[in-house]
Design a protein around this motif. Structure first.
Motif, PDB file in Angstrom:
ATOM      1  N   TRP A  31       0.922  -1.247   0.037  1.00  0.00           N
ATOM      2  CA  TRP A  31       0.025  -0.064  -0.018  1.00  0.00           C
ATOM      3  C   TRP A  31       0.699   1.257   0.040  1.00  0.00           C
ATOM      4  CZ3 TRP A  31      -4.742  -2.325  -0.571  1.00  0.00           C
ATOM      5  CH2 TRP A  31      -4.590  -3.526   0.064  1.00  0.00           C
ATOM      6  N   CYS A  32       0.420   2.138  -0.716  1.00  0.00           N
ATOM      7  CA  CYS A  32       1.142   3.513  -0.522  1.00  0.00           C
ATOM      8  C   CYS A  32       0.709   3.951   0.778  1.00  0.00           C
ATOM      9  CB  CYS A  32       0.623   4.557  -1.652  1.00  0.00           C
ATOM     10  SG  CYS A  32      -1.053   5.309  -1.775  1.00  0.00           S
ATOM     11  N   THR A  38      -5.035   7.047   5.213  1.00  0.00           N
ATOM     12  CA  THR A  38      -6.309   7.709   5.315  1.00  0.00           C
ATOM     13  C   THR A  38      -7.130   6.767   4.708  1.00  0.00           C
ATOM     14  OG1 THR A  38      -6.043   8.045   2.759  1.00  0.00           O
ATOM     15  CG2 THR A  38      -5.162   9.831   4.590  1.00  0.00           C
ATOM     16  N   VAL A  39      -7.105   5.682   4.309  1.00  0.00           N
ATOM     17  CA  VAL A  39      -8.119   4.748   3.761  1.00  0.00           C
ATOM     18  C   VAL A  39      -8.027   3.553   4.719  1.00  0.00           C
ATOM     19  CG1 VAL A  39      -8.995   3.315   1.821  1.00  0.00           C
ATOM     20  CG2 VAL A  39      -7.974   5.495   1.484  1.00  0.00           C
ATOM     21  N   LEU A  40      -7.019   2.917   4.806  1.00  0.00           N
ATOM     22  CA  LEU A  40      -6.983   1.737   5.798  1.00  0.00           C
ATOM     23  C   LEU A  40      -6.710   1.999   7.146  1.00  0.00           C
ATOM     24  CD1 LEU A  40      -4.939  -0.163   3.005  1.00  0.00           C
ATOM     25  CD2 LEU A  40      -7.378   0.006   3.144  1.00  0.00           C
ATOM     26  N   HIS A  41      -6.474   3.073   7.372  1.00  0.00           N
ATOM     27  CA  HIS A  41      -5.941   3.446   9.020  1.00  0.00           C
ATOM     28  C   HIS A  41      -5.039   2.396   9.750  1.00  0.00           C
ATOM     29  CE1 HIS A  41      -9.008   6.548   8.658  1.00  0.00           C
ATOM     30  NE2 HIS A  41      -9.779   5.685   8.061  1.00  0.00           N
ATOM     31  N   GLY A  42      -3.929   1.916   8.933  1.00  0.00           N
ATOM     32  CA  GLY A  42      -2.868   1.250   9.378  1.00  0.00           C
ATOM     33  C   GLY A  42      -3.220  -0.190   9.538  1.00  0.00           C
ATOM     34  N   VAL A  43      -4.528  -0.903   9.040  1.00  0.00           N
ATOM     35  CA  VAL A  43      -4.813  -2.193   8.850  1.00  0.00           C
ATOM     36  C   VAL A  43      -4.936  -2.747   7.653  1.00  0.00           C
ATOM     37  CG1 VAL A  43      -6.355  -3.925   9.767  1.00  0.00           C
ATOM     38  CG2 VAL A  43      -5.720  -1.523  11.429  1.00  0.00           C
ATOM     39  N   CYS A  77     -10.359  -2.882  -0.700  1.00  0.00           N
ATOM     40  CA  CYS A  77      -9.995  -1.704  -0.375  1.00  0.00           C
ATOM     41  C   CYS A  77     -11.214  -0.943  -0.386  1.00  0.00           C
ATOM     42  CB  CYS A  77      -8.588  -1.246  -1.074  1.00  0.00           C
ATOM     43  SG  CYS A  77      -8.276   0.321  -0.714  1.00  0.00           S
ATOM     44  N   GLY A  78     -11.637  -0.034   0.804  1.00  0.00           N
ATOM     45  CA  GLY A  78     -12.504   0.856   0.654  1.00  0.00           C
ATOM     46  C   GLY A  78     -12.546   2.101  -0.076  1.00  0.00           C
ATOM     47  N   SER A  79     -11.420   2.400  -0.774  1.00  0.00           N
ATOM     48  CA  SER A  79     -11.365   3.718  -1.618  1.00  0.00           C
ATOM     49  C   SER A  79     -11.898   3.499  -3.136  1.00  0.00           C
ATOM     50  CB  SER A  79     -10.153   3.990  -1.834  1.00  0.00           C
ATOM     51  OG  SER A  79      -9.455   3.203  -2.459  1.00  0.00           O
TER      52      SER A  79
END
Length: 80
Positions: A31-32, A38-43, A77-79
């Motif tokens: 992941w970038c 911002t999208v994954l919050h470190g998980v 991925c939620g984005s």
């Protein structure tokens, strides 16, 4: 040996193999930094694991061209 993937699995942004703004999980999902924070919050959305900075390959490995050219996109991925 790590598989050095060429892009973010969330936004498909190109990532240079020597970049320090890349995060991975223990399964090497890649992941970038922007998506990771911002999208994954470190998980990792694929395995639920913690995201940590990917080590930068040695200059000899980079010179030998031993990095992956396989692009992976995560459906988790939620984005997108």
């Amino acid at each position: 040996m790590l598989e050095i993937r060429p892009s973010c699995e969330c936004c498909d942004r190109d990532i240079a193999p020597e970049s320090t703004d890349v995060l991975i999980c223990s399964f090497e999902c890649t992941w970038c930094r922007e998506c990771a924070e911002t999208v994954l919050h470190g998980v990792c959305p694929n395995c639920g694991g913690e995201l940590v900075r990917r080590p930068v390959p040695s200059p000899s490995r980079l010179a030998a061209g031993r990095v992956s050219n396989v692009r992976v996109l995560s459906e988790s991925c939620g984005s997108r």
